[in-house]
Design an enzyme around this catalytic site. Structure first.
Site, PDB file in Angstrom:
ATOM      1  CD  GLU A  17     -16.853  44.246   8.340  1.00  0.00           C
ATOM      2  OE1 GLU A  17     -17.423  44.624   9.381  1.00  0.00           O
ATOM      3  OE2 GLU A  17     -17.423  44.162   7.251  1.00  0.00           O
TER       4      GLU A  17
ATOM      5  CE  LYS B 113     -19.062  41.370   8.576  1.00  0.00           C
ATOM      6  NZ  LYS B 113     -20.384  41.592   9.182  1.00  0.00           N
TER       7      LYS B 113
HETATM    8  P1  13P Z   1     -22.716  42.934   4.051  1.00  0.00           P
HETATM    9  O1  13P Z   1     -22.816  41.445   4.259  1.00  0.00           O
HETATM   10  O2  13P Z   1     -23.967  43.557   3.502  1.00  0.00           O
HETATM   11  O3  13P Z   1     -21.461  43.318   3.326  1.00  0.00           O
HETATM   12  O4  13P Z   1     -22.610  43.577   5.498  1.00  0.00           O
HETATM   13  C1  13P Z   1     -21.816  42.986   6.435  1.00  0.00           C
HETATM   14  C2  13P Z   1     -21.278  44.019   7.333  1.00  0.00           C
HETATM   15  O5  13P Z   1     -21.456  43.950   8.530  1.00  0.00           O
HETATM   16  C3  13P Z   1     -20.498  45.107   6.739  1.00  0.00           C
HETATM   17  O6  13P Z   1     -19.822  45.796   7.733  1.00  0.00           O
END
Ligand code: 13P
Length: 341
Positions: free
Chosen positions: A177, A222
């Site tokens: 991510e 992600k």
């Molecule tokens: P949000 O969808 O609230 O951005 O959170 C997703 C997430 O896991 C952030 O690390």
């Protein structure tokens, strides 16, 4: 449960389902609970999350995996059942946030690097024993003036790649991510500036994953959507969908089984509309779905408001959002469906 990385990853991004990000750290969940005037205690956090995981319809039809915080992976429901077992019984895969958060990057004012690599091999082995089959690590990139810098982007990409290789060694699918945040300072960047930075970051991340010998077929990306800053939002749903798909096609190998977006501060309905527009309008080489935290939980949190008598209302709100996003994951959502809820 099938134990090949490729099979776990495929289950996480199966058509029509997505991932519930319920891995708020102690500090973040306190902020969420503060917003509904609920004290954050071990029990209140357990009650809230138990309510989510026992939302049978949402969990079994729309949720493929749940990202947990360390405490939750070890926690038991009020009746003594481990929360992980409730998640597994719904058919979803339990996952775990393993990063230690974004910390100031030395000699790079305004930039951060995510920490947590020391001791990670041992922690992953323990998490695997506790039932986690995927993990999450979030690198944070802010757009602000001349930022990010090459040093900041590379440091975050390198940490993500080292984390991903360690996960795979432990039989755990890494969610990679790299988040370009919408709400940097001042948060007024254009959608095209977000495109430029997202493209740069994703290219750097995949170069690092390659050097770290990460198996992409056992990895889930992600990312953020390509979207204008929180204080300058004007791009249309169509523009965001078109630019996000173009940017991802230019940077993400087709061997990645799926991409699961974060919501990043978009409203619930925006996050759903953008995902649906991408799935409806484009031929894509990967599954494209959601891994939302706020955009799946905000309405539920409010409906619940910390009262056990509101649990059914909280579950209804969560089930509705999960259904809407499940439809968006196949491009079959439209805004009329919100009104008939
Ligand atoms: P949000 O969808 O609230 O951005 O959170 C997703 C997430 O896991 C952030 O690390």
């Amino acid at each position: 449960m099938n134990e090949r990385l490729e099979d776990i990853a495929a289950a996480m991004v199966m058509a029509g389902k997505g991932i519930l990000a319920a891995d708020e750290s102690s500090g973040t969940i306190k902020k969420r609970f503060d917003s509904i005037n609920v004290e954050s205690t071990e029990d209140s956090r357990r009650d809230y999350r138990e309510m989510l995981f026992r939302s049978t319809e949402a969990m079994s039809n729309c949720i493929s995996g749940v990202i947990l915080f360390d405490e939750t992976l070890r926690q038991k429901a009020a009746d003594g059942t481990p929360l992980v077992d409730i998640i597994r019984a719904s058919g979803a895969v339990p996952g775990i946030k393993v990063d230690g958060g974004a910390k100031p990057l030395a000699a790079h004012p305004g930039e951060t690097v995510t920490e947590g690599l020391d001791g990670l091999r041992e922690r992953l082995s323990e998490y695997h024993g506790l039932g986690a089959r995927f993990a999450k690590w979030r690198g944070v990139i802010a757009i602000s003036g001349d930022l990010p810098t090459g040093g900041g982007v590379r440091a975050n990409a390198h940490a993500l790649a080292r984390y991903a290789a360690l996960c795979q060694e432990a039989g755990i699918v890494p969610i990679v991510e790299p988040e370009i945040v919408m709400d940097g300072t001042p948060g007024d960047h254009s959608v095209d500036r977000c495109y430029e930075v997202t493209e740069w970051v994703l290219r750097t991340v995949f170069a690092e994953l390659f050097d770290a010998r990460v198996n992409l077929e056992g990895t889930v990306l992600k990312p953020n959507m390509v979207i204008d800053g929180k204080n300058a939002r004007k791009a249309s749903v169509e523009e965001i969908a078109e630019k996000t798909v173009r940017c991802l096609k230019a940077t993400v190998p087709a061997s990645i089984p799926g991409i699961a977006f974060l919501s990043g501060g978009q409203s619930d309905e925006e996050a759903t509309a953008h995902l649906s527009a991408m799935n409806a309008g484009y031929d894509l080489p990967w599954q494209l779905t959601f891994s939302y935290g706020r955009a799946l939980q905000a309405a539920c949190l409010k409906a619940w408001s910390g009262k056990s008598e509101n649990a059914a209302a909280g579950q209804r709100a969560f089930t509705h959002r999960a259904r809407m996003n499940g439809l968006a994951a196949t491009g079959n959502w439209n805004s009329d469906m919100e009104k008939t809820a």
